[in-house]
Scaffold this motif. Structure first.
Motif, PDB file in Angstrom:
ATOM      1  N   ILE A 751     -61.787 -35.914  -3.764  1.00 62.40           N
ATOM      2  CA  ILE A 751     -60.935 -34.720  -3.885  1.00 62.40           C
ATOM      3  C   ILE A 751     -59.678 -34.985  -3.062  1.00 62.40           C
ATOM      4  CG2 ILE A 751     -60.721 -32.264  -3.398  1.00 62.40           C
ATOM      5  CD1 ILE A 751     -63.711 -31.990  -3.823  1.00 62.40           C
ATOM      6  N   PRO A 752     -58.517 -35.097  -3.692  1.00 61.71           N
ATOM      7  CA  PRO A 752     -57.294 -35.489  -2.978  1.00 61.71           C
ATOM      8  C   PRO A 752     -56.648 -34.310  -2.262  1.00 61.71           C
ATOM      9  CG  PRO A 752     -56.800 -35.151  -5.279  1.00 61.71           C
ATOM     10  CD  PRO A 752     -58.288 -34.919  -5.135  1.00 61.71           C
ATOM     11  N   GLU A 753     -55.742 -34.645  -1.381  1.00 61.61           N
ATOM     12  CA  GLU A 753     -54.911 -33.639  -0.730  1.00 61.61           C
ATOM     13  C   GLU A 753     -53.721 -33.324  -1.630  1.00 61.61           C
ATOM     14  OE1 GLU A 753     -53.762 -35.286   2.977  1.00 61.61           O
ATOM     15  OE2 GLU A 753     -55.786 -35.218   3.846  1.00 61.61           O
ATOM     16  N   GLU A 754     -53.080 -32.198  -1.383  1.00 68.25           N
ATOM     17  CA  GLU A 754     -51.912 -31.817  -2.184  1.00 68.25           C
ATOM     18  C   GLU A 754     -50.721 -32.669  -1.771  1.00 68.25           C
ATOM     19  OE1 GLU A 754     -49.994 -27.758  -3.991  1.00 68.25           O
ATOM     20  OE2 GLU A 754     -50.731 -27.705  -1.924  1.00 68.25           O
ATOM     21  N   GLY A 755     -49.863 -32.958  -2.747  1.00 70.00           N
ATOM     22  CA  GLY A 755     -48.671 -33.752  -2.497  1.00 70.00           C
ATOM     23  C   GLY A 755     -48.797 -35.147  -3.068  1.00 70.00           C
ATOM     24  N   PRO A 756     -47.901 -36.052  -2.689  1.00 75.45           N
ATOM     25  CA  PRO A 756     -47.996 -37.430  -3.170  1.00 75.45           C
ATOM     26  C   PRO A 756     -49.200 -38.137  -2.557  1.00 75.45           C
ATOM     27  CG  PRO A 756     -46.218 -37.217  -1.587  1.00 75.45           C
ATOM     28  CD  PRO A 756     -46.707 -35.836  -1.844  1.00 75.45           C
ATOM     29  N   VAL A 757     -49.923 -38.869  -3.365  1.00 73.67           N
ATOM     30  CA  VAL A 757     -51.131 -39.554  -2.901  1.00 73.67           C
ATOM     31  C   VAL A 757     -51.047 -41.023  -3.303  1.00 73.67           C
ATOM     32  CG1 VAL A 757     -53.649 -39.675  -3.040  1.00 73.67           C
ATOM     33  CG2 VAL A 757     -52.504 -37.455  -3.112  1.00 73.67           C
ATOM     34  N   LYS A 758     -51.255 -41.914  -2.328  1.00 74.08           N
ATOM     35  CA  LYS A 758     -51.291 -43.344  -2.588  1.00 74.08           C
ATOM     36  C   LYS A 758     -52.747 -43.784  -2.685  1.00 74.08           C
ATOM     37  CE  LYS A 758     -50.045 -47.846  -0.623  1.00 74.08           C
ATOM     38  NZ  LYS A 758     -49.476 -48.561   0.549  1.00 74.08           N
ATOM     39  N   ILE A 759     -53.067 -44.493  -3.758  1.00 71.24           N
ATOM     40  CA  ILE A 759     -54.429 -44.989  -3.953  1.00 71.24           C
ATOM     41  C   ILE A 759     -54.370 -46.510  -4.031  1.00 71.24           C
ATOM     42  CG2 ILE A 759     -56.433 -44.972  -5.495  1.00 71.24           C
ATOM     43  CD1 ILE A 759     -55.457 -42.182  -6.407  1.00 71.24           C
ATOM     44  N   SER A 760     -55.189 -47.165  -3.260  1.00 75.08           N
ATOM     45  CA  SER A 760     -55.198 -48.626  -3.219  1.00 75.08           C
ATOM     46  C   SER A 760     -56.595 -49.137  -3.514  1.00 75.08           C
ATOM     47  CB  SER A 760     -54.754 -49.135  -1.844  1.00 75.08           C
ATOM     48  OG  SER A 760     -53.510 -48.591  -1.481  1.00 75.08           O
ATOM     49  N   CYS A 761     -56.643 -50.285  -4.189  1.00 74.40           N
ATOM     50  CA  CYS A 761     -57.916 -50.934  -4.499  1.00 74.40           C
ATOM     51  C   CYS A 761     -57.790 -52.418  -4.162  1.00 74.40           C
ATOM     52  CB  CYS A 761     -58.295 -50.741  -5.959  1.00 74.40           C
ATOM     53  SG  CYS A 761     -59.898 -51.437  -6.401  1.00 74.40           S
ATOM     54  N   THR A 762     -58.697 -52.924  -3.305  1.00 74.89           N
ATOM     55  CA  THR A 762     -58.683 -54.329  -2.902  1.00 74.89           C
ATOM     56  C   THR A 762     -60.018 -54.951  -3.278  1.00 74.89           C
ATOM     57  OG1 THR A 762     -57.277 -53.770  -1.016  1.00 74.89           O
ATOM     58  CG2 THR A 762     -58.377 -55.904  -0.963  1.00 74.89           C
ATOM     59  N   ASP A 763     -59.974 -56.149  -3.930  1.00 74.83           N
ATOM     60  CA  ASP A 763     -61.235 -56.795  -4.303  1.00 74.83           C
ATOM     61  C   ASP A 763     -61.707 -57.711  -3.180  1.00 74.83           C
ATOM     62  OD1 ASP A 763     -59.745 -59.106  -4.464  1.00 74.83           O
ATOM     63  OD2 ASP A 763     -59.687 -59.169  -6.647  1.00 74.83           O
ATOM     64  N   ASP A 764     -62.855 -58.323  -3.379  1.00 74.72           N
ATOM     65  CA  ASP A 764     -63.451 -59.155  -2.332  1.00 74.72           C
ATOM     66  C   ASP A 764     -62.750 -60.504  -2.185  1.00 74.72           C
ATOM     67  OD1 ASP A 764     -64.301 -60.332  -4.656  1.00 74.72           O
ATOM     68  OD2 ASP A 764     -66.404 -59.750  -4.431  1.00 74.72           O
ATOM     69  N   LYS A 765     -61.643 -60.704  -2.918  1.00 80.02           N
ATOM     70  CA  LYS A 765     -60.822 -61.907  -2.738  1.00 80.02           C
ATOM     71  C   LYS A 765     -59.544 -61.586  -1.977  1.00 80.02           C
ATOM     72  CE  LYS A 765     -63.712 -64.233  -5.264  1.00 80.02           C
ATOM     73  NZ  LYS A 765     -64.636 -63.112  -5.514  1.00 80.02           N
ATOM     74  N   GLY A 766     -59.396 -60.310  -1.605  1.00 80.19           N
ATOM     75  CA  GLY A 766     -58.207 -59.899  -0.873  1.00 80.19           C
ATOM     76  C   GLY A 766     -57.038 -59.485  -1.742  1.00 80.19           C
ATOM     77  N   ARG A 767     -57.223 -59.434  -3.053  1.00 81.45           N
ATOM     78  CA  ARG A 767     -56.145 -59.041  -3.959  1.00 81.45           C
ATOM     79  C   ARG A 767     -56.081 -57.522  -4.033  1.00 81.45           C
ATOM     80  NH1 ARG A 767     -58.277 -63.193  -8.506  1.00 81.45           N
ATOM     81  NH2 ARG A 767     -60.139 -61.951  -8.023  1.00 81.45           N
ATOM     82  N   ASN A 768     -54.890 -56.969  -4.028  1.00 75.68           N
ATOM     83  CA  ASN A 768     -54.723 -55.511  -3.901  1.00 75.68           C
ATOM     84  C   ASN A 768     -53.808 -54.950  -4.999  1.00 75.68           C
ATOM     85  OD1 ASN A 768     -54.948 -52.958  -2.125  1.00 75.68           O
ATOM     86  ND2 ASN A 768     -52.738 -53.192  -2.448  1.00 75.68           N
ATOM     87  N   ARG A 769     -54.067 -53.706  -5.361  1.00 79.47           N
ATOM     88  CA  ARG A 769     -53.207 -52.975  -6.316  1.00 79.47           C
ATOM     89  C   ARG A 769     -53.066 -51.542  -5.827  1.00 79.47           C
ATOM     90  NH1 ARG A 769     -50.951 -55.479 -10.728  1.00 79.47           N
ATOM     91  NH2 ARG A 769     -53.013 -56.207 -11.423  1.00 79.47           N
ATOM     92  N   ASP A 770     -51.831 -50.996  -5.916  1.00 75.04           N
ATOM     93  CA  ASP A 770     -51.551 -49.626  -5.493  1.00 75.04           C
ATOM     94  C   ASP A 770     -51.061 -48.796  -6.675  1.00 75.04           C
ATOM     95  OD1 ASP A 770     -52.064 -50.411  -2.853  1.00 75.04           O
ATOM     96  OD2 ASP A 770     -49.956 -50.938  -2.520  1.00 75.04           O
ATOM     97  N   VAL A 771     -51.397 -47.503  -6.666  1.00 77.00           N
ATOM     98  CA  VAL A 771     -50.808 -46.540  -7.597  1.00 77.00           C
ATOM     99  C   VAL A 771     -50.471 -45.279  -6.810  1.00 77.00           C
ATOM    100  CG1 VAL A 771     -52.038 -47.400  -9.632  1.00 77.00           C
ATOM    101  CG2 VAL A 771     -53.039 -45.535  -8.294  1.00 77.00           C
TER     102      VAL A 771
END
Length: 780
Positions: A751-771
Motif C-alpha cells: 500500500i503506497p503513500e500519497e504522492g510520487p513513489v519510486k519503485i526499484s527492483c534488483t535481482d541477485d546479480k545486482g542489476r536494477n530497474r526503477d519506475v
C-alpha cells in the motif's frame, strides 16, 4: 445597265451592312438576355444495364429525368420529328414558311387554327414559359435562334425530349416511359412512342391509365397519317395499330436505396452504377430472410457489399436487411457506417510483416501475457497458448501475437497503408491510434474492408471499388481509382495469406453450417468487435469479394454475436448463390515465393541441434536466414547446481551442457501453468562480473502511471517483474527503502503513500530497474 449594276451593288452592300448589324444586335441581345437553359433534372440512379432503379424528385416536385443521347433511338427520333417538326434538321430554329402559312390561316379564319412552332421553339417555350401573345412569340423566336447558336440539332432534340410535359408532374420522355411503361426510352415501340407524343397536346384530357381508349383513338389517327405519308412500312403500322395500350401510371422504382442516397450526395443528373440487379435482388432476399431468423437472438440487421474481382465493380450493395423497416432503423446504411472492425485487419498486418522479413507462416511467436506501457491485450478466450506459429495465430485469430506483430512492424506504417486504401476514419484518427488498432480499436466501414480484401485477389494490389461508370462518354460521377492499382503487399505475401485463410479446418468455421458440398473455394476472415457489437466475415476468390456485417444499429452488444457463428453462415450462403459450384482455379504460387525446410520449434533455418523440421514458405532475399537459436551451451558445475560465465569459469572442474533457450516471459508462462522445463542453474554467486544488461523488467505497476486509491478502503498495488532464466531472487525497494525479498516469479503487494513513489527492483546479480508512479487518495 451600269446604273442597274451599281444599284444592285449598292443594295448588296447595304444588305451586308444590315445583316452584320442584325448579327451584332443578336450578339448584344444574347449578352444582355442570356439563354435560361439551366434545367434541374431529377437525380436518377441506373443499374449496370442502364435501367432506372431509383430516382429523386426535383426541387419543384417534378419527375424530370434526363434522357441521354444514346437513349434517343432512331425510331424515337424519326417518330417525334415526323409528328412535331418535319424540317427540324433544315431550318435555323424558325420555319418562316410555316409561320406565314399559319398567319394566313389565322387571318382569313379570324381565329387561331394553326401554329408553326418548331421543336426548337417548343424548347424555348418550355425553358421560359409565358402567355401566348404576339410579343412573347417574338421572344420565343429570339430564344430559338439562341438555342440553335449554342446547341447542335441532336442536343436541341434531347432538350425537347427532356422538357416535354406528359401530364401531372411528369416531364420528359424518360420520366414518361419509366412511369407509364417501366422501360427506358430506347426500348419503346412505335405504338408507345406515338401514344406518348400526343399527350403534350392535350395533357388534361389524355391521361394515361384514365383515358386510354381516347389515347388509342388519337394514336391510331396519327399512325394512319404516318402510313399515308409512307413514313413507316405497312407492317410496322399494322403491328402498331394492333398493339393494346394497358399502361397506367406506376410508381418510380426505389431499388438499391442505401447506395442511391449515398451517391446522390455527390451530385449528377444520371448516376450510372455497376449494380447487377439480378444478383442484388437475390442477395437482398437472402439477407432479409437471414436477419429474420436472427431476431430471436435480438440480432436485427445485416449489410453486404460484393465486388466483382475481374472488373473491380461493386455489383451488390445492401445497407440493411430492410430499408423501410422503421422499427430496426432500416434506413441506416450499415455498409457505410463506421464500426469497430474487430480482427479483420490481422491478415493485412501479417502479410506486411512477411514483406518486412519479420515473419513467415511457420515463424514461432510467444502467446503469453504482455504489457506495453499499460496496454495488456488479451485473447478472445482469455487464455494463453505459449509458443504458436504465425499461421496458427492467424487461423485462431489470437490477439497477443497480432499486437506483437504490430509492435514490430510499426503502427504508423500500418496506418499509412490503410490510409492509401481509403480508410478515411483511420487516416483522420492516425495520431490517436495505438496498438489496439489491430484488434479493432479504430473505425472502419464495410465498404473499406471489402475493398481492402479485394486486393488479396489481385496479388496484393488495391484497386478502388468502382460504384459508378461513365454516361454519354462523360467521366464517372465518382472517381473509379487508378487502374494501375496501389501495391499493398507483395504477391508472395498475398499468396501465403491466401493459403492460410482458405483452410477449412479452422476454429472459426461455423458449427451450424449445413453443407459446403457445392460451395466454391474461398478464403475468408472473421471479426468480432469489442462488446460483441459487430460481427464481420469477409471472403474472396478469383471471382468475387464479399463483405458481411451483422449486428444492431443501436450498437447493442449480444452475447451470441460473433463473426464465425453469425456472419460467416451468411457469407457462405451468398457465395453459394452468386458462385454456386464454381470450378474457378485457385491462386497460384508466384515466382517470388519459395519453399524451404525450417525448425518446427522456431520457424528459423535449422541449426545443428534442430531435429524436428517442417516445410515453410518464404520470400528470397527478404525472409530472415538467421540460423535457429533454440539451444544454448552453458558451462556448469559437475553437480549441475551452478552456472559459470567466461569470467568466473574455473580452469577445471566444470562441464558443458546444452539447454533450450527460454525467454523470461516464457519462463513466467511455464511457471504459472506448472509446465516443467529444464532450467539453467543459478549463476555462480562468487562471480565478480558486473552485469550491465538484463535488469529485471517491472511489469506492474506501470511507469509514469497515476493511481487513484480509495482513502476509506485502500487496495494494495501489485509488484511483478520479468527476469532472466538465471535469476532466482529479486529485492524490492519503495522510495529507496528496502521492502521485501521475493522469488523472481512471485507477485508481491504493498500500500503506497500519497504522492510520487519510486519503485526499484534488483535481482541477485545486482542489476536494477526503477519506475516512478503517482498516487492519489480520493473519497470513494
Amino acid at each position: 445597265m451600269k446604273n442597274i449594276r451599281g444599284q444592285l451593288k449598292k443594295a448588296g452592300k447595304w444588305l451586308l451592312i444590315a445583316s452584320g448589324g442584325l448579327f451584332l444586335l443578336f450578339l448584344l441581345l444574347q449578352w444582355l438576355f442570356p439563354l435560361p437553359d439551366q434545367v434541374e433534372y431529377s437525380t436518377i440512379i441506373t443499374d449496370s444495364k442502364g435501367e432506372v432503379v431509383h430516382a429523386f424528385l426535383t426541387k419543384d416536385e417534378k419527375w424530370r429525368m434526363k434522357t441521354s443521347l444514346d437513349e434517343i433511338s432512331p425510331l424515337l427520333r424519326k417518330t417525334i420529328i415526323e409528328k412535331e417538326d418535319q424540317y427540324f434538321y433544315y431550318h435555323p430554329g424558325v420555319n418562316f414558311l410555316a409561320i406565314g402559312r399559319a398567319m394566313a390561316k389565322n387571318v382569313f379564319r379570324l381565329k387561331r387554327t394553326s401554329g408553326a412552332s418548331t421543336i426548337t421553339m417548343q424548347v424555348a417555350r418550355a425553358l421560359e414559359p409565358k402567355r401566348r401573345t404576339y410579343f412573347n412569340k417574338f421572344i420565343e423566336i429570339f430564344r430559338a435562334f439562341e438555342l440553335e447558336w449554342k446547341y447542335s440539332k441532336d442536343e436541341i432534340l434531347q432538350l425537347y425530349l427532356n422538357l416535354v410535359p406528359y401530364g401531372g408532374n411528369i416531364e420528359g420522355v424518360k420520366s414518361a416511359s419509366t412511369l407509364y411503361f417501366n422501360k427506358n426510352p430506347d426500348h419503346l415501340s412505335l405504338a408507345e412512342i406515338t401514344a406518348l407524343s400526343i399527350i403534350p397536346n392535350r395533357p388534361s384530357s389524355l391521361v394515361m391509365g384514365k383515358n386510354n381508349d381516347l389515347i388509342v383513338k388519337e394514336r391510331n389517327r396519327w399512325l394512319r397519317k404516318f402510313a399515308a405519308d409512307k413514313v413507316f412500312t405497312e407492317k410496322e403500322i399494322q403491328d402498331a395499330l394492333s398493339e393494346p395500350l394497358n399502361a397506367t401510371r406506376d410508381v418510380v422504382p426505389k431499388l438499391i436505396p442505401h447506395l442511391a442516397w449515398r451517391l446522390r450526395k455527390q451530385g449528377g443528373d444520371i448516376i450510372a452504377t455497376n449494380i447487377e440487379m439480378n444478383t442484388q435482388t437475390r442477395v437482398e432476399k437472402l439477407v432479409e430472410d437471414y436477419a429474420r431468423s436472427l431476431r430471436l437472438k435480438n440480432i436485427r440487421n445485416a449489410a453486404v457489399v460484393i465486388i466483382d474481382n475481374q472488373t473491380h465493380k461493386v455489383v451488390t450493395y445492401i445497407g440493411s436487411s430492410g430499408f423501410y423497416d422503421t422499427l430496426d432503423a432500416g434506413q441506416v446504411n450499415g455498409a457505410a457506417a463506421i464500426r469497430q472492425p474487430g480482427s479483420t485487419l490481422k491478415p493485412l498486418l501479417y502479410g506486411l510483416c512477411m514483406d518486412e522479413g519479420l515473419m513467415t507462416p511457420k515463424a514461432v511467436i510467444t502467446d503469453v501475457a504482455v504489457n506495453y506501457e499499460g496496454y495488456a491485450p488479451e485473447n478472445y478466450d482469455k487464455q494463453f497458448n505459449g509458443y504458436v506459429t504465425m499461421e496458427y495465430a492467424l487461423e485462431h485469430s489470437l490477439n497477443i501475437p497480432a499486437v506483437k506483430g504490430l509492435k514490430m512492424f510499426g503502427k504508423d506504417k500500418l496506418v499509412q497503408k490503410l490510409a492509401a486504401c481509403d480508410f478515411r476514419q483511420i487516416k483522420k484518427d492516425q495520431k490517436k491510434l495505438g496498438l489496439s488498432l489491430i484488434l479493432g480499436g479504430c473505425g472502419a466501414t464495410l465498404e473499406e474492408l471489402t475493398g481492402l480484401y479485394s486486393s488479396f485477389a489481385h496479388e496484393g494490389k488495391y484497386f478502388k471499388p468502382q460504384y459508378t461508370r461513365s454516361v454519354d462518354g462523360a467521366p464517372a460521377t465518382e472517381e473509379a481509382g487508378s487502374q494501375k492499382g496501389y501495391t499493398v503487399m507483395s504477391p508472395a505475401a498475398t499468396f501465403m495469406i491466401n493459403e492460410i485463410l482458405s483452410k477449412v479446418n479452422r476454429p472459426d468455421f461455423p458449427l451450424n453450417w449445413q453443407s459446403t458440398e457445392h460451395m466454391p473455394k474461398i478464403a475468408w476472415k472473421t471479426g468480432t468487435s469489442y462488446g460483441r457489437r459487430d460481427a464481420w466475415s469477409i471472403g474472396y476468390n478469383k471471382n468475387y469479394t464479399v463483405g458481411i456485417w451483422v449486428g444492431n444499429f443501436s450498437a447493442l452488444g449480444i452475447p451470441e454475436l460473433s463473426g464465425a457463428n453469425v456472419a460467416t453462415p451468411l457469407l457462405f450462403k451468398v457465395f453459394n448463390t452468386i458462385d454456386y459450384d464454381s470450378d474457378q482455379e485457385w491462386f497460384t504460387q508466384p515466382k517470388d515465393c519459395e519453399s524451404r525446410i525450417v525448425c518446427s520449434e522456431t520457424g528459423m533455418v535449422p541449426g545443428e541441434h534442430c531435429h524436428n523440421t517442417v516445410t515453410d514458405f518464404f520470400i528470397p532475399l527478404i525472409s530472415s536466414t538467421a540460423p535457429c537459436n533454440n539451444m544454448q551451451e552453458v558451462m556448469i558445475s559437475p553437480d549441475e547446481k551452478l552456472a559459470y560465465c567466461r569470467i568466473c569459469m574455473p580452469q577445471a572442474g566444470y562441464k558443458k551442457k546444452w539447454y533450450k533457450t527460454v525467454s523470461a516471459e516464457m519462463q513466467q508462462y511455464y511457471d504459472e501453468h506448472h509446465i516443467a522445463y529444464e532450467k539453467i542453474p543459478i549463476h555462480n554467486p562468487n562471480c565478480e562480473k558486473v552485469f550491465a544488461g538484463g535488469a529485471p523488467a517491472i511489469t506492474a505497476p506501470r511507469h509514469g502511471a497515476e493511481y487513484l486509491i480509495s482513502s476509506k478502503h485502500p487496495e494494495p498495488l501489485q509488484l511483478t517483474c520479468q527476469t532472466g532464466n538465471d535469476v532466482s531472487k529479486v529485492y524490492w525497494y519503495i522510495n529507496n527503502k528496502f521492502y521485501k525479498t521475493a522469488e523472481a516469479k512471485t507477485k508481491q503487494f504493498f500500500i503506497p503513500e500519497e504522492g510520487p513513489v519510486k519503485i526499484s527492483c534488483t535481482d541477485d546479480k545486482g542489476r536494477n530497474r526503477d519506475v516512478w508512479i503517482t498516487v492519489k487518495y480520493v473519497n470513494m
